[in-house]
Every structure is written in structure tokens, then in C-alpha cells.
Design a protein around this motif. Sequence first.
Motif, short mmCIF file in Angstrom:
data_model
loop_
_atom_site.label_atom_id
_atom_site.label_comp_id
_atom_site.label_asym_id
_atom_site.label_seq_id
_atom_site.Cartn_x
_atom_site.Cartn_y
_atom_site.Cartn_z
N CYS A 1 135.31 57.98 47.54
CA CYS A 1 136.10 57.30 46.40
C CYS A 1 134.80 56.97 45.42
O CYS A 1 135.00 56.94 44.08
N CYS B 1 133.49 58.75 41.95
CA CYS B 1 133.99 58.50 40.50
C CYS B 1 134.01 57.15 40.25
O CYS B 1 133.76 56.69 39.24
N HIS B 2 134.54 56.09 41.25
CA HIS B 2 134.70 54.79 41.30
C HIS B 2 133.38 54.06 41.69
O HIS B 2 133.14 53.40 42.70
N PHE C 1 142.14 65.38 36.51
CA PHE C 1 143.08 64.64 37.46
C PHE C 1 144.61 65.35 37.13
O PHE C 1 144.96 65.34 36.01
N TRP D 1 140.63 62.78 32.45
CA TRP D 1 141.14 61.17 32.29
C TRP D 1 139.91 60.65 32.53
O TRP D 1 138.99 60.83 33.32
N PRO E 1 139.29 54.97 35.42
CA PRO E 1 139.39 53.61 35.25
C PRO E 1 138.54 52.64 36.32
O PRO E 1 138.29 53.11 37.28
N TYR F 1 150.79 52.35 38.18
CA TYR F 1 149.29 52.88 38.01
C TYR F 1 149.35 54.37 37.29
O TYR F 1 150.46 54.96 37.35
N PHE F 2 148.36 54.85 36.83
CA PHE F 2 147.91 56.00 36.26
C PHE F 2 148.29 56.02 34.81
O PHE F 2 149.06 55.03 34.30
N HIS F 3 147.89 57.22 34.11
CA HIS F 3 148.00 57.20 32.68
C HIS F 3 149.42 57.03 32.46
O HIS F 3 149.90 56.44 31.17
N MET G 1 145.44 59.66 45.32
CA MET G 1 144.12 59.77 44.95
C MET G 1 143.56 60.66 46.07
O MET G 1 142.54 61.58 45.71
N GLN H 1 142.38 64.00 44.20
CA GLN H 1 140.81 63.91 44.03
C GLN H 1 140.06 64.28 45.00
O GLN H 1 138.81 64.64 44.88
N LEU H 2 140.30 64.01 46.32
CA LEU H 2 139.52 64.36 47.50
C LEU H 2 140.07 65.53 48.39
O LEU H 2 139.30 65.54 49.26
C1 HEC Z 1 137.19 62.86 41.40
C2 HEC Z 1 137.20 61.57 40.69
C3 HEC Z 1 137.90 60.42 41.62
C4 HEC Z 1 137.75 60.27 42.90
C5 HEC Z 1 137.17 60.79 43.93
C6 HEC Z 1 138.83 59.16 43.04
N1 HEC Z 1 139.33 58.87 41.94
FE1 HEC Z 1 140.71 57.13 41.64
N2 HEC Z 1 140.92 57.89 39.64
C7 HEC Z 1 140.35 58.80 38.90
C8 HEC Z 1 140.91 59.08 37.79
C9 HEC Z 1 140.39 59.83 36.72
C10 HEC Z 1 141.95 58.19 37.58
C11 HEC Z 1 142.63 58.06 36.29
C12 HEC Z 1 143.99 58.96 36.49
C13 HEC Z 1 144.96 59.05 35.62
O1 HEC Z 1 144.73 59.34 34.24
O2 HEC Z 1 146.11 58.36 35.55
C14 HEC Z 1 141.67 57.28 38.88
C15 HEC Z 1 142.80 56.20 39.25
C16 HEC Z 1 142.87 55.47 40.21
C17 HEC Z 1 143.84 54.37 40.40
C18 HEC Z 1 144.70 54.03 39.38
C19 HEC Z 1 144.16 53.00 38.71
C20 HEC Z 1 144.92 52.23 37.58
O3 HEC Z 1 144.72 51.37 37.07
O4 HEC Z 1 146.03 53.04 37.31
C21 HEC Z 1 143.37 54.08 41.81
C22 HEC Z 1 144.10 52.82 42.47
C23 HEC Z 1 142.31 54.71 42.36
N3 HEC Z 1 141.78 55.65 41.48
C24 HEC Z 1 141.63 54.68 43.64
C25 HEC Z 1 141.05 55.68 43.93
C26 HEC Z 1 140.78 55.57 45.52
C27 HEC Z 1 141.17 54.43 46.56
C28 HEC Z 1 140.08 56.73 45.99
C29 HEC Z 1 139.35 57.42 47.19
C30 HEC Z 1 140.52 57.73 48.19
C31 HEC Z 1 139.60 57.29 44.60
N4 HEC Z 1 140.26 56.64 43.59
C32 HEC Z 1 139.17 58.56 44.43
C33 HEC Z 1 139.22 59.58 39.53
C34 HEC Z 1 138.80 59.65 41.01
#
Ligand code: HEC
Length: 433
Positions: free
Chosen positions: A294, A297-298, A318, A343, A346, A357-359, A373, A377-378
Motif C-alpha cells: 500500500c 502509492c500511499h 485505477f 486518478w 488520495p 469512498y473513491f472518486h 484496493m 491495485q495489488l
Molecule cells: C498502485 C497504487 C495504489 C496502491 C498500491 C494502493 N492504492 Fe489505495 N488508492 C489509489 C488510488 C489511485 C486511489 C483513488 C481511486 C479513485 O479514484 O477512486 C486510492 C484510494 C484508496 C482509498 C479510498 C480513499 C478515499 O478517500 O476515497 C483507500 C481507503 C485506499 N486507497 C487504501 C489502500 C490500501 C489499504 C492499500 C493497500 C492494500 C492501497 N490503497 C493500495 C492508489 C493505490
Amino acid sequence: MNTQIGDVLGVGLPLATVALLALVSMVQLELGPFARLAAPGKWLLTGAFGMGVLAFCFKMTVALLIATAPERLVAPLAATPLRPAPLFAAPRAVAGPSGPVRPARHAWAALPDVAPAPPHNPTTPARVALGERLFQETRLSGDGTLSCASCHDLHGKAGGDGRATARGIAGKVGPRNTPTVWNAAFQSVLFWDGRARSLEEQATGPILNPIEMGLPSPAEAERRLGADSGYRAAFAAAFGDEAITFERIAMAIAAFERTLVTPDAPYDRFVRGDASALSPAQLRGMALFEALGCVTCHAGPAFSDASLLVEGMPLRFFPANPTPYEKKYRLLTEGTAGERGAWRVPSLRNVALTGPYFHNGAVDDLAEAVRVMATAQLNLALDTAPARGSYWLSEQHELHRTEQRTLTERDVADIVAFLRALSSDRLAARAGK
Ligand code: HEC
Ligand code: HEC
């Protein structure tokens, strides 16, 4: 000519020349006189010894011809195909998070107390006070019913509106979820698609947006506020003279937004040295957040690669991998193409307080957002049989095997527990969570 053939020639030609010279001098100066040979005899002997060198030169010429001939001519001569046949691809895309590879150990850091400000707009008390007032100002909307705070409820809703997508002027429903304004000051790009590069640039958007505040023109904002002597005095205090311009309105709002920071989460206390600030479940979640990727990206103290606090890639595809959730929650871009959108990553600060959550605001539950996610994403599997596959790297001539990692429901719960540790104590108390 390929480099291998270049190497062969580079070594082969001087070698052949030296061998020939040595041979000639050996026969002419040593062997010839020793065997008392006449001139023709000497040359005969040189020729006999020289056959080896000539054969070597001939082999080099053939190698050179094959290497430079078109592949079409050479391929039928080769016993085995020159290129390995393509192997089957992995059953699901194996692409993990793309982008710069981070060091194996992730450095955890607390959020700074102060957000950085651009040189032309310092966060002075007068600008902050004016910006706070403008943030609540309904005269900045076409029909005088909405202010920034109508959608960005700073206290009750932790800076968002709690809706799936925003509701603007005259009840018009927009396509996107309202992100929180708390800690937006740490983001390098704003909006779900990252189209604004600063808070100053962002603030002018919603005022003129016909489905948000719907003001007809910048001049209308300047006219309405200019009629108020209180505002004229406040602009004078903030900017040195009374001129009320749209640009200054945006600057004052941005200065106020730079004070909306929350370095008071249990996570920050933990990183600053209070070992008891996180529960065992939260610690397991924190470890998973790093181990699963995670953090790719975060990243950083704002938990976003689109943050001023890290050097990263602000926008990501995404859903990056096909998942059953993309249909269920309509995650592909609107319209007929159904593409994977790019995207802005965030921030996850206060994420437990800012659902849906999400866009498109399609997911209500934080645990479900984590499942989305993890799969999208993973490419993790959720309690199902993990997919196996292999892929061929033709350049390196390597066959790689892949096996999906799985995420259990316990893992999901632990990650959610960790995400709750990113909630500001103040905001959580005010939001009643
Ligand atoms: C490859 C990049 C990437 C990885 C790896 C990733 N994320 Fe994300 N995450 C994003 C993106 C881009 C968004 C926005 C998606 C959208 O446009 O709705 C997001 C959105 C989120 C959101 C929603 C936030 C909101 O305010 O709506 C959460 C919660 C989140 N991620 C948690 C996680 C967690 C927990 C993991 C690991 C399991 C993870 N992310 C791994 C890129 C990533
Ligand atoms: C009608 C509801 C509504 C109003 C009113 C509104 N916003 Fe927003 N705000 C949104 C939505 C929806 C988005 C996301 C839009 C997008 O990404 O396309 C957003 C995005 C933002 C962002 C970007 C946050 C981020 O992390 O990218 C900031 C900052 C912001 N708004 C500040 C303001 C300010 C300042 C005002 C008043 C001038 C305002 N908003 C008025 C709904 C609203």
C-alpha cells in the motif's frame, strides 16, 4: 552489426595478423636456414603452416556474413528457431504497482504541524481570518444558498459532505465524491483527476462551476463582496489595499486551507515515540500496509504519492488490475469506452471519517474499500484459490512463475484498524466517531 560480432572481429583480426607475421619470420629466419631450404621451399613451408591461420580467417568471414545477413535468409539454416515461441501469459494481469521502486524498508513519519506555503501567499493571520470568512460566504454562490462549507463541513463531516457525490446549487447532483479539505494543503495536485496544481488555482473552480456554486463570473464575486465595507477592510488588512479581486479571494481561501492540518492522530503520537498509541491489531495492520505494498502509492506522512512531502507519481491507473469490483462499483470511466482512469492518489488521513469512498463515492464501507484496493491495485486474492501463472522475459531469456498472494478477512480488519489510527483525535471527537 551486433556487438558480439564486433568483439570477435576486434580480437580475431589482430590475432590473425600477429600469427601470420610470426609464422613468416619464423620460417624465413629460423626454420628455413636450419633446414637449409631455398626460397621456394621456405614459402611452401610458410604456406603449409599458414593453412591454419587461413582457415581461422575463413571461419570469421562466414560468421560475419551470417551475422549481417537478413534473418529471413539465415532462419531456414538454423536447426532450432532463433526466437523461442511465446509462452502462455499469466491468467490475470501480473502488473503490480508500477512506478519508482522504494527502498525495502519504509520510513514512517508524522505529519508536520505547518503546511508549506508558496512565497507569494504567506499564511498570515489576516489572510487566514479573511479566508475563513470567505469559506463560509454564501454570497459566493449564484443564488446565495451555498458556501464552500456547505459541501466541506469542517467539523461534523471531517471536511467532506458524507454523500456519495456532491449536491450543488439548486440540488444539482455532481458526478464526483467530495474529498475532505483537511490536509489538502499537503497535496501536490488537487481534485480526483489532479487537474489543479495549487489551492489558489483550485479555489476558483467551484465558485464558477455551474453545478457547484454557479456564480456567473469573477466580476460578480468582486462586485458582491466590494459592496460590503467589512470585506473592504479585511482585504486591506490581508493584502495592503482595499482592492477585492477574484485572485485575492482565492489566495485568502488557500491561506485558510493551509491551517486545516491534523498532525494529532494516534499514528502521529506513535511515530513520535508513544509506543502505546497503537493497538496490537493496528500494529499488524501497519505492518501489512507496508508488506503488501500500500505504501507504494500511499506514501509519506500524508499517505499519498500526490503529496508535497514525498517525491512520487501523483496519478495512478485505477483499477490497475481487472477485479470483480470494477463492475459492481462502476469503477471504469464513464462513457462507452469503459477505460481504466488515471486518478490522483488520495491522502488516507482521516479516511475512516470521510466515507463514502473513491472518486464516484460508490463504496460506503472502509473494509470494502480496502478489499477493492487489494484486488484492483495489488492484484491480491481474497480468500479464494490464488491464481498461478508464468510469464516469459524474452530479453533476459527467463521464465518467471507468479502466484497471487491472498488477503484474509482478518488482514482486512487489521488494515482498517490501522487506517482508523490516521484519524485526528479532534475531528473524530467532533464527528462523533
Ligand atoms: C498502485 C497504487 C495504489 C496502491 C498500491 C494502493 N492504492 Fe489505495 N488508492 C489509489 C488510488 C489511485 C486511489 C483513488 C481511486 C479513485 O479514484 O477512486 C486510492 C484510494 C484508496 C482509498 C479510498 C480513499 C478515499 O478517500 O476515497 C483507500 C481507503 C485506499 N486507497 C487504501 C489502500 C490500501 C489499504 C492499500 C493497500 C492494500 C492501497 N490503497 C493500495 C492508489 C493505490
Ligand atoms: C457542491 C459542493 C461543493 C462546493 C460548494 C465546494 N466544493 Fe470543493 N469539492 C467538491 C467536489 C465534488 C470536489 C471534487 C471534484 C473533482 O475532483 O472533480 C471538491 C474538491 C475540492 C478540493 C480538492 C481536495 C483534494 O484533495 O483534491 C478543495 C481544496 C476544495 N474542493 C475546496 C473548496 C472550496 C475552497 C470551496 C469554496 C470556494 C469549495 N470547495 C466548494 C464539492 C464542493
